[in-house]
Design a protein around this motif. Structure first.
Motif, PDB file in Angstrom:
ATOM      1  N   ALA A 148      41.558 -15.291  -3.673  1.00  0.00           N
ATOM      2  CA  ALA A 148      41.307 -14.313  -2.577  1.00  0.00           C
ATOM      3  C   ALA A 148      42.891 -13.948  -2.160  1.00  0.00           C
ATOM      4  CB  ALA A 148      40.702 -14.779  -1.255  1.00  0.00           C
ATOM      5  N   THR A 149      42.951 -12.681  -1.704  1.00  0.00           N
ATOM      6  CA  THR A 149      44.213 -12.129  -1.317  1.00  0.00           C
ATOM      7  C   THR A 149      44.284 -12.383   0.458  1.00  0.00           C
ATOM      8  OG1 THR A 149      44.182 -10.316  -2.895  1.00  0.00           O
ATOM      9  CG2 THR A 149      45.678 -10.152  -1.092  1.00  0.00           C
ATOM     10  N   ILE A 150      45.336 -12.989   0.517  1.00  0.00           N
ATOM     11  CA  ILE A 150      45.489 -13.531   1.938  1.00  0.00           C
ATOM     12  C   ILE A 150      46.055 -12.294   3.012  1.00  0.00           C
ATOM     13  CG2 ILE A 150      46.620 -14.849   3.545  1.00  0.00           C
ATOM     14  CD1 ILE A 150      44.417 -16.555   2.302  1.00  0.00           C
ATOM     15  N   LEU A 151      45.472 -12.464   4.220  1.00  0.00           N
ATOM     16  CA  LEU A 151      45.802 -11.185   4.934  1.00  0.00           C
ATOM     17  C   LEU A 151      46.202 -11.780   6.328  1.00  0.00           C
ATOM     18  CD1 LEU A 151      42.936  -8.453   4.530  1.00  0.00           C
ATOM     19  CD2 LEU A 151      44.944  -8.607   3.710  1.00  0.00           C
ATOM     20  N   ALA A 152      47.209 -11.480   6.929  1.00  0.00           N
ATOM     21  CA  ALA A 152      47.468 -12.312   8.077  1.00  0.00           C
ATOM     22  C   ALA A 152      46.656 -12.076   9.344  1.00  0.00           C
ATOM     23  CB  ALA A 152      48.869 -11.901   8.459  1.00  0.00           C
ATOM     24  N   SER A 153      46.357 -12.755  10.148  1.00  0.00           N
ATOM     25  CA  SER A 153      45.632 -12.740  11.474  1.00  0.00           C
ATOM     26  C   SER A 153      46.467 -12.271  12.606  1.00  0.00           C
ATOM     27  CB  SER A 153      44.950 -14.182  11.874  1.00  0.00           C
ATOM     28  OG  SER A 153      44.376 -13.844  12.972  1.00  0.00           O
ATOM     29  N   ALA A 154      45.884 -11.322  13.332  1.00  0.00           N
ATOM     30  CA  ALA A 154      46.703 -11.046  14.481  1.00  0.00           C
ATOM     31  C   ALA A 154      46.844 -11.884  15.616  1.00  0.00           C
ATOM     32  CB  ALA A 154      45.868  -9.577  14.937  1.00  0.00           C
ATOM     33  N   LYS A 155      45.834 -13.084  15.509  1.00  0.00           N
ATOM     34  CA  LYS A 155      45.716 -14.079  16.520  1.00  0.00           C
ATOM     35  C   LYS A 155      46.361 -15.447  15.885  1.00  0.00           C
ATOM     36  CE  LYS A 155      42.304 -11.954  19.336  1.00  0.00           C
ATOM     37  NZ  LYS A 155      40.902 -12.065  19.842  1.00  0.00           N
ATOM     38  N   PRO A 156      46.828 -16.325  16.279  1.00  0.00           N
ATOM     39  CA  PRO A 156      47.151 -17.633  15.912  1.00  0.00           C
ATOM     40  C   PRO A 156      46.117 -18.617  15.613  1.00  0.00           C
ATOM     41  CG  PRO A 156      47.298 -17.699  18.402  1.00  0.00           C
ATOM     42  CD  PRO A 156      47.185 -16.294  17.894  1.00  0.00           C
ATOM     43  N   ALA A 157      46.230 -19.363  14.512  1.00  0.00           N
ATOM     44  CA  ALA A 157      45.124 -20.193  14.136  1.00  0.00           C
ATOM     45  C   ALA A 157      44.746 -21.323  15.065  1.00  0.00           C
ATOM     46  CB  ALA A 157      45.576 -20.942  12.693  1.00  0.00           C
ATOM     47  N   THR A 158      43.317 -21.661  15.114  1.00  0.00           N
ATOM     48  CA  THR A 158      42.836 -22.652  16.112  1.00  0.00           C
ATOM     49  C   THR A 158      43.545 -23.902  15.677  1.00  0.00           C
ATOM     50  OG1 THR A 158      41.110 -23.383  14.696  1.00  0.00           O
ATOM     51  CG2 THR A 158      40.658 -21.724  16.121  1.00  0.00           C
TER      52      THR A 158
END
Length: 301
Positions: A139-149
């Protein structure tokens, strides 16, 4: 599972660490400028990237089990020379990553099989497409607009069609519409779907889960699909036929997946459709799986 004792995940350096500034220098100044920059900043620790939390939680499973059940491999387009900064950062963050391939600009996807990796995560869409074509979950990783849990439990969510399952049903939906899709799924409800590119990876995760008591597993999985009743039945029966447990199943009937992924607390979500991926990435880290009919006429993510 390629190795009965291990879950092996291969990851690119740009997915593991924040290399946006280095990549900008590469695009603007070329390879020599990039190499010079990396060597000059060799002792500066890289900040965590989009998949950092995922990797940390994967490696923590070894501490819980007190045996090497999970391994993370670094596959990098850096040279060994410029890759020193990456390994210095791995050591600084306390990540137990000891194996790597530095390919000096060439695609590293050929080493996925050599390392026996069950999953390849990268920010390079072309490398991911090559890996999928070779039969690997990627998979191609896309950054999240929110921090990880920050919870200790590793939570992984999957789309169904063209990810866990084949795209046979998705093709009918696209070619003949929703009504034909529903009729087809009802007629085929007791016939298991063929496996998609992530079936083997899910099976490996399930194997690791079986090493724990069900209520103490550090891994929790979810199926998050646009399907709704009555098309849910075939999915349930397929997983039963595979003898694979999914902890949660969300049949959303076309509702946006992002809020549900956020409620689940996904560390990463895998989907084949770019629209769903970009929407989901507003809530959680997301992996685009460029596989199946949805990606036949669309450019890379």
């Amino acid at each position: 599972m390629t190795d009965a004792r291990k879950l092996v995940v291969a990851i690119s350096s740009r997915a593991l660490f924040d290399l946006d500034e280095s990549h900008r220098i590469f695009e603007e100044g070329g390879k020599e400028a990039f190499c010079r920059y990396q060597i000059e900043h060799e002792e500066e620790t890289l900040a965590p990237g989009v998949a950092f939390t995922l990797v940390r939680k994967l490696l923590a499973i070894n501490d819980t089990l007190r045996q090497p059940t999970v391994e993370v491999i670094l596959l990098s387009r850096n040279s060994a020379d410029t890759g020193l900064r990456v390994f210095n950062s791995i050591r600084h963050h306390g990540l137990d990553i000891v194996r790597a391939a530095f390919t000096n600009g060439a695609s590293p996807f050929g080493y996925i099989a050599a390392f026996g990796a069950d999953l390849f995560l990268s920010s390079n869409a072309e490398d991911v497409k090559k890996a999928l074509a070779a039969g690997h979950a990627a998979a191609t990783i896309l950054a999240s607009a929110k921090p990880a849990t920050d919870s200790g439990q590793l939570r992984i969510a999957f789309d169904g069609d063209a990810v866990l399952f084949s795209d046979e049903s998705e093709r009918i939906y696209r070619e003949q519409g929703l009504e034909a899709f529903a009729e087809y799924e009802a007629a085929e409800a007791r016939k298991p779907l063929s496996g998609g590119p992530f079936k083997a990876f899910l099976a490996t995760l399930h194997h690791v889960q079986t090493l724990f008591d069900a209520d103490e597993s550090p891994i929790r999985t979810a199926l998050v699909t646009a399907r709704a009743a009555p098309a849910h039945e075939r999915v349930v029966r397929t997983l039963r036929a595979w003898n694979i447990r999914i902890d949660e199943a969300l049949f959303l009937g076309g509702k946006a997946k992002g809020p549900f992924l956020s409620a689940f607390g996904a560390d990463i979500f895998f989907d084949d459709q770019q629209g769903h991926c970009h929407s989901a990435s507003q809530h959680v880290a997301t992996g685009h799986v460029p596989h199946g009919v949805a990606n036949l006429d669309t450019p890379p993510a």
